[in-house]
Write a protein that holds these residues in place. Structure first.
Motif, PDB file in Angstrom:
ATOM      1  N   GLY A   1       0.852  -1.203   0.000  1.00 11.87           N
ATOM      2  CA  GLY A   1       0.000   0.000   0.000  1.00 11.87           C
ATOM      3  C   GLY A   1       0.874   1.235   0.000  1.00 11.87           C
ATOM      4  O   GLY A   1       0.676   2.160   0.791  1.00 11.87           O
TER       5      GLY A   1
ATOM      6  N   THR B   1       0.170   5.939  -1.790  1.00 10.62           N
ATOM      7  CA  THR B   1      -0.524   7.143  -1.303  1.00 10.62           C
ATOM      8  C   THR B   1      -0.594   7.106   0.225  1.00 10.62           C
ATOM      9  O   THR B   1      -0.245   6.098   0.850  1.00 10.62           O
ATOM     10  N   GLY B   2      -1.032   8.186   0.823  1.00  7.33           N
ATOM     11  CA  GLY B   2      -1.356   8.227   2.254  1.00  7.33           C
ATOM     12  C   GLY B   2      -0.219   7.801   3.160  1.00  7.33           C
ATOM     13  O   GLY B   2       0.954   8.144   2.941  1.00  7.33           O
ATOM     14  N   PHE B   3      -0.578   7.042   4.202  1.00 12.89           N
ATOM     15  CA  PHE B   3       0.404   6.616   5.196  1.00 12.89           C
ATOM     16  C   PHE B   3       1.461   5.673   4.623  1.00 12.89           C
ATOM     17  O   PHE B   3       2.605   5.670   5.068  1.00 12.89           O
ATOM     18  N   GLY B   4       1.074   4.867   3.644  1.00 18.72           N
ATOM     19  CA  GLY B   4       2.029   3.921   3.060  1.00 18.72           C
ATOM     20  C   GLY B   4       3.126   4.636   2.288  1.00 18.72           C
ATOM     21  O   GLY B   4       4.313   4.311   2.401  1.00 18.72           O
ATOM     22  N   LEU B   5       2.751   5.633   1.484  1.00 15.35           N
ATOM     23  CA  LEU B   5       3.737   6.425   0.746  1.00 15.35           C
ATOM     24  C   LEU B   5       4.683   7.119   1.732  1.00 15.35           C
ATOM     25  O   LEU B   5       5.911   7.099   1.546  1.00 15.35           O
TER      26      LEU B   5
ATOM     27  N   SER C   1      -0.213  -1.188   4.761  1.00 12.96           N
ATOM     28  CA  SER C   1      -0.999   0.053   4.734  1.00 12.96           C
ATOM     29  C   SER C   1      -2.037   0.053   3.620  1.00 12.96           C
ATOM     30  O   SER C   1      -2.237   1.043   2.928  1.00 12.96           O
TER      31      SER C   1
HETATM   32 NA    NA Z   1      -1.314   3.941   2.333  1.00  8.67          NA
END
Ligand code: NA
Ligand code: NAD
Length: 399
Positions: free
Chosen positions: A48, A51-55, A138
């Protein structure tokens, strides 16, 4: 081609590659400004990662700890007059920056819930890295095809037991209204939501990685959860998604058993409410986030995904004495500043007062909107959106 945002509800149908590149660069600069993370991870798998927390996890590992990263995600490149997805452009930007910095970074684009993508990922780790010492899980998805049964599960965002009525905002128009969300009626909705967003797929990943011998001694794995304030309990923590989060959190015990002979550890980190593609889809939550941002920015405690994850790595997962601070339920808490009593008391007070008329004054709806567009590479400072965008952007490691 000049690219403008095109939205449908809480979805943005277009994305801007140059804005995405700048946003990724901004995250990288933040991580570098915080200095090296001592004893940080060296070989990292992020599931994941686009984007978001994974990035932000991938960026923190790479630029805070010089880690080699393998990123798994489900995104689309540009094709015949259609823009690629934001996560595609983010990943292209991340790989470009990582490679320029001399860091290993390769990506796998496909359905992380499938056995096939797990197999491909394991082969890549074996070939290039041998083993990984951190696995970040994530994923956020509305559906999952179960790899063993073939059943396609869809998650729902509903209260359990009784209908829930509260304020909500259309963050495009700024109209505040009451919304009533009916409780789950179909008895399959809860197990389906748990199947999509619970811990089973995280467990499948860790089992497969372990069986293939690609987990290093002392490996750590972390997945992300959310709790939030009482006012969102009916739609979040006590709703269908909360059942999935309970399941995810319970998986920590199972994974600690699995990883014991590798001296490995598994964690759930409870993170702050933030504007991401996933959270903008939840009713009521965007209004809460707009008020939360206003209060936390005034107090100087506001964080975005990159600040959250940098703090997670530096002050929780990789501390100087090697101890990971946990709450009474065994969870990492980087939602501590969100949940502080003074913050919550102010948000509560503002919540009761919020109307369409005073929204822009008492909430940070402008900040919410800007961050939402930033997710897609729009409204990023320093980008000239009247200029032709760099359309044909590729993720270098993906053919
Ligand atoms: Na993410
Ligand atoms: P996000 O939508 O920004 O990221 C989701 C990621 O999952 C993307 O990289 C996407 O490509 C990938 N993905 C989705 N389906 C996939 C599939 N089938 N195969 C491969 N990749 C797939 O979401 P996010 O908000 O960063 O959420 C990540 C985690 O953090 C979730 O568990 C979420 O519940 C949790 N969390 C979010 C918040 C918040 O406020 N946003 C707060 C706390 C915890």
């Amino acid at each position: 081609m000049i690219i403008q945002p095109r939205t449908r509800g809480f979805i943005c149908l277009t994305a801007h590659p140059d804005g995405a590149l700048q946003a990724v660069k901004n995250q990288i600069e933040y991580v570098k400004s915080k200095g090296a993370i001592k004893n940080g991870p060296k070989k990292v798998l992020v599931i994941g990662a686009s984007t978001g927390f994974g990035l932000s996890s991938r960026i923190t590992a790479a630029f805070g700890s010089d880690a080699a990263t393998v990123g798994v995600f489900f995104e689309k490149p540009a094709s015949e007059g259609k823009m690629g997805t934001a996560g595609w452009y983010n990943s292209a930007a991340f790989e470009k920056e990582a490679h320029e910095a001399g860091l290993y970074a390769k990506s796998i684009n496909g359905d992380a819930f499938s056995d096939d993508i797990k197999k491909q990922t394991i082969e890549l780790i074996k070939k290039d890295l041998g083993q990984v010492d951190l696995v970040v899980y994530s994923l956020a998805s509305p559906r999952r095809t179960h790899p063993k049964t073939g059943v396609a599960h869809s998650s729902v965002l509903k209260p359990i037991g009784q209908a829930y009525t509260n304020k909500t905002v259309d963050f495009h128009t700024g109209v505040v209204s009451d919304v009533t969300i009916a409780p789950v009626e179909n008895e399959e909705d809860i197990p389906n939501t748990v199947a999509v967003m619970g811990g089973e797929d995280w467990k499948f990943w860790m089992e497969d990685l372990k069986a293939a011998g690609v987990l290093a001694d002392g490996v750590q794995t972390v997945a992300y959860s959310y709790i939030g304030p009482e006012l969102t309990f009916p739609i979040y923590r006590n709703g269908t998604i909360g059942q999935a989060k309970n399941d995810l959190e319970a998986t920590v015990t199972v994974l600690n058993d699995l990883l014991k002979d590798l001296n490995g550890k598994s964690y759930v980190s409870v993170n702050k409410a933030l504007v991401t593609q996933s959270s903008s889809a939840i009713p009521v939550v965007p209004l809460y986030i707009s008020l939360l941002y206003k209060v936390m920015k005034a107090k100087g405690t506001h964080e975005g995904t990159i600040e959250q994850i940098q703090r997670l790595f530096a002050d929780r997962l990789y501390t100087e004495n090697g101890e990971v601070p946990l709450d009474e339920a065994g969870r990492i808490r980087v939602d501590d500043w969100e949940m502080a009593d003074d913050v919550q008391a102010e948000v509560d007070k503002l919540w009761k007062e919020t109307t369409t008329e005073n929204l822009s004054e008492i909430s940070d709806i402008a900040g919410y909107r800007k961050e939402f567009f930033n997710l897609f590479g729009f409204e990023v400072d320093g980008i000239d959106y009247e200029k032709d965008a760099n359309e044909n952007v590729q993720v270098p490691s993906i053919e």
